[in-house]
Design a protein around this motif. Structure first.
Motif, mmCIF file in Angstrom:
data_model
loop_
_atom_site.group_PDB
_atom_site.id
_atom_site.type_symbol
_atom_site.label_atom_id
_atom_site.label_comp_id
_atom_site.label_asym_id
_atom_site.label_seq_id
_atom_site.Cartn_x
_atom_site.Cartn_y
_atom_site.Cartn_z
ATOM 1 N N ALA A 1 7.125 4.860 -5.563
ATOM 2 C CA ALA A 1 6.064 4.743 -6.566
ATOM 3 C C ALA A 1 4.977 3.779 -6.097
ATOM 4 O O ALA A 1 3.782 4.042 -6.267
ATOM 5 C CB ALA A 1 6.647 4.273 -7.895
ATOM 6 N N LEU A 2 5.379 2.672 -5.484
ATOM 7 C CA LEU A 2 4.402 1.702 -4.980
ATOM 8 C C LEU A 2 3.601 2.278 -3.814
ATOM 9 O O LEU A 2 2.409 1.986 -3.667
ATOM 10 C CB LEU A 2 5.107 0.412 -4.564
ATOM 11 N N MET A 3 4.232 3.098 -2.981
ATOM 12 C CA MET A 3 3.525 3.733 -1.866
ATOM 13 C C MET A 3 2.505 4.757 -2.375
ATOM 14 O O MET A 3 1.444 4.917 -1.785
ATOM 15 C CB MET A 3 4.510 4.448 -0.933
ATOM 16 N N ALA A 4 2.834 5.433 -3.467
ATOM 17 C CA ALA A 4 1.999 6.517 -3.962
ATOM 18 C C ALA A 4 0.789 6.030 -4.757
ATOM 19 O O ALA A 4 -0.235 6.714 -4.794
ATOM 20 C CB ALA A 4 2.834 7.453 -4.836
ATOM 21 N N ARG A 5 0.885 4.875 -5.372
ATOM 22 C CA ARG A 5 -0.218 4.430 -6.233
ATOM 23 C C ARG A 5 -1.277 3.672 -5.443
ATOM 24 O O ARG A 5 -1.050 3.249 -4.309
ATOM 25 C CB ARG A 5 0.311 3.577 -7.373
ATOM 26 N N ASP A 6 -2.431 3.513 -6.071
ATOM 27 C CA ASP A 6 -3.507 2.745 -5.449
ATOM 28 C C ASP A 6 -3.093 1.281 -5.387
ATOM 29 O O ASP A 6 -2.485 0.752 -6.319
ATOM 30 C CB ASP A 6 -4.800 2.866 -6.256
ATOM 31 N N PRO A 7 -3.428 0.598 -4.296
ATOM 32 C CA PRO A 7 -3.054 -0.815 -4.175
ATOM 33 C C PRO A 7 -3.842 -1.680 -5.156
ATOM 34 O O PRO A 7 -4.929 -1.302 -5.599
ATOM 35 C CB PRO A 7 -3.403 -1.160 -2.733
ATOM 36 N N ASP A 8 -3.272 -2.831 -5.482
ATOM 37 C CA ASP A 8 -3.943 -3.780 -6.371
ATOM 38 C C ASP A 8 -4.921 -4.663 -5.604
ATOM 39 O O ASP A 8 -5.900 -5.148 -6.166
ATOM 40 C CB ASP A 8 -2.905 -4.657 -7.078
ATOM 41 N N LEU B 1 13.216 5.666 1.051
ATOM 42 C CA LEU B 1 12.601 4.759 0.088
ATOM 43 C C LEU B 1 13.311 4.828 -1.259
ATOM 44 O O LEU B 1 13.739 5.899 -1.687
ATOM 45 C CB LEU B 1 11.125 5.102 -0.109
ATOM 46 N N THR B 2 13.401 3.689 -1.922
ATOM 47 C CA THR B 2 13.912 3.668 -3.297
ATOM 48 C C THR B 2 12.846 4.276 -4.196
ATOM 49 O O THR B 2 11.674 4.370 -3.810
ATOM 50 C CB THR B 2 14.203 2.222 -3.744
ATOM 51 N N PRO B 3 13.203 4.668 -5.410
ATOM 52 C CA PRO B 3 12.178 5.193 -6.323
ATOM 53 C C PRO B 3 11.040 4.192 -6.565
ATOM 54 O O PRO B 3 9.880 4.585 -6.638
ATOM 55 C CB PRO B 3 12.956 5.471 -7.603
ATOM 56 N N GLN B 4 11.368 2.893 -6.643
ATOM 57 C CA GLN B 4 10.328 1.882 -6.857
ATOM 58 C C GLN B 4 9.399 1.805 -5.641
ATOM 59 O O GLN B 4 8.176 1.761 -5.799
ATOM 60 C CB GLN B 4 10.937 0.512 -7.126
ATOM 61 N N GLN B 5 9.967 1.829 -4.430
ATOM 62 C CA GLN B 5 9.137 1.789 -3.224
ATOM 63 C C GLN B 5 8.257 3.036 -3.132
ATOM 64 O O GLN B 5 7.072 2.937 -2.792
ATOM 65 C CB GLN B 5 10.008 1.687 -1.969
ATOM 66 N N SER C 1 0.356 -4.183 -3.205
ATOM 67 C CA SER C 1 0.585 -3.798 -4.599
ATOM 68 C C SER C 1 1.412 -4.863 -5.298
ATOM 69 O O SER C 1 2.291 -5.477 -4.693
ATOM 70 C CB SER C 1 1.329 -2.461 -4.672
ATOM 71 N N ASN C 2 1.119 -5.046 -6.570
ATOM 72 C CA ASN C 2 1.875 -5.968 -7.403
ATOM 73 C C ASN C 2 3.189 -5.282 -7.781
ATOM 74 O O ASN C 2 3.192 -4.257 -8.444
ATOM 75 C CB ASN C 2 1.065 -6.313 -8.650
ATOM 76 N N ALA C 3 4.313 -5.868 -7.349
ATOM 77 C CA ALA C 3 5.631 -5.288 -7.634
ATOM 78 C C ALA C 3 6.363 -6.081 -8.711
ATOM 79 O O ALA C 3 7.563 -5.939 -8.878
ATOM 80 C CB ALA C 3 6.463 -5.238 -6.356
ATOM 81 N N GLY C 4 5.628 -6.936 -9.428
ATOM 82 C CA GLY C 4 6.235 -7.699 -10.513
ATOM 83 C C GLY C 4 6.217 -9.189 -10.238
ATOM 84 O O GLY C 4 5.504 -9.677 -9.371
ATOM 85 N N ARG C 5 7.025 -9.898 -10.994
ATOM 86 C CA ARG C 5 7.123 -11.350 -10.877
ATOM 87 C C ARG C 5 8.525 -11.711 -10.407
ATOM 88 O O ARG C 5 9.449 -10.911 -10.519
ATOM 89 C CB ARG C 5 6.861 -12.017 -12.228
ATOM 90 N N PHE C 6 8.677 -12.923 -9.888
ATOM 91 C CA PHE C 6 9.999 -13.400 -9.516
ATOM 92 C C PHE C 6 10.158 -14.821 -10.022
ATOM 93 O O PHE C 6 9.188 -15.552 -10.181
ATOM 94 C CB PHE C 6 10.245 -13.310 -8.008
ATOM 95 N N ASP C 7 11.390 -15.189 -10.305
ATOM 96 C CA ASP C 7 11.730 -16.547 -10.715
ATOM 97 C C ASP C 7 12.432 -17.229 -9.558
ATOM 98 O O ASP C 7 13.024 -16.582 -8.697
ATOM 99 C CB ASP C 7 12.647 -16.531 -11.944
ATOM 100 N N GLY C 8 12.402 -18.546 -9.555
ATOM 101 C CA GLY C 8 13.097 -19.288 -8.505
ATOM 102 C C GLY C 8 12.373 -19.173 -7.193
ATOM 103 O O GLY C 8 11.149 -19.192 -7.127
#
Length: 184
Positions: free
Chosen positions: A57-64, A51-55, A167-174
């Motif tokens: 972190a998302l796995m470890a935190r409570d889901p949104d 897993l990447t550090p971002q993945q 989990s919310n992993a941010g926003r995307f454009d396009g």
């Protein structure tokens, strides 16, 4: 005079005599229609170690969100044309939501899909993109776009009508990225 219901009850009792009660597990095992599926695995240990550090972190935190999943595909009355952002839906990336719950253009991380083996042999990274809406998608529901044809649903079939942790992993454009480009 017997009523029809009473006659049916007597016939039923004669055809299926009552015996000792059976357990739930025995009843499920005897019924070929009911199949209990094990809880969805989050992937192999090998994938989880990569897993990447971002993945991580998302796995470890409570889901949104916790949402019931359904599946849709192109053909057979599923997806037709572009999604609600005007983009071509990307298999195993595009997700339909109720925009009052999960806003469009939200990059999502669904931990149950991390490590899922795709038909082409690649491994899913858990990222999905809220770029579509649907008439039946109301409240805590999501609709996962699987690709072209009913067979495209196979990798995610075990998630159909199950609750997923999102989990919310941010926003995307396009538009959502294709698989040959980086998703992070």
């Amino acid at each position: 005079m017997f009523s029809t219901l009473a006659a049916f009850a007597m016939l039923w009792a004669a055809a299926f005599p009552a015996g000792d009660p059976i357990t739930y597990a025995e009843a499920v095992a005897a019924d070929p229609v009911i199949v209990e599926t094990p809880a969805a695995a989050t992937g192999s240990d090998e994938v989880l170690a990569d897993l990447t550090p971002q993945q991580a972190a998302l796995m470890a935190r409570d889901p949104d969100w916790s949402a019931r999943a359904s599946l849709y595909h192109a053909g057979g009355g599923g997806a037709t044309g572009n999604d609600s952002l005007g983009c071509r839906p990307i298999p195993m990336r595009t997700l339909a939501t109720d925009p009052r719950v999960i806003p469009r253009r939200t990059k999502l991380f669904i931990r149950e899909t991390v490590g899922m083996r795709m038909p082409d042999g690649t491994i899913h990274d858990g990222y999905w993109y809220a770029s579509d809406t649907g008439g039946a998608i109301r409240g805590q529901r999501v609709d996962l776009y699987t690709g072209n044809g009913r067979g495209s649903m196979q990798p995610v079939m075990r998630f159909n009508q199950r609750r997923l942790t999102i989990s919310n992993a941010g926003r995307f454009d396009g538009c959502p990225p294709a698989w040959n480009s980086a998703s992070n």
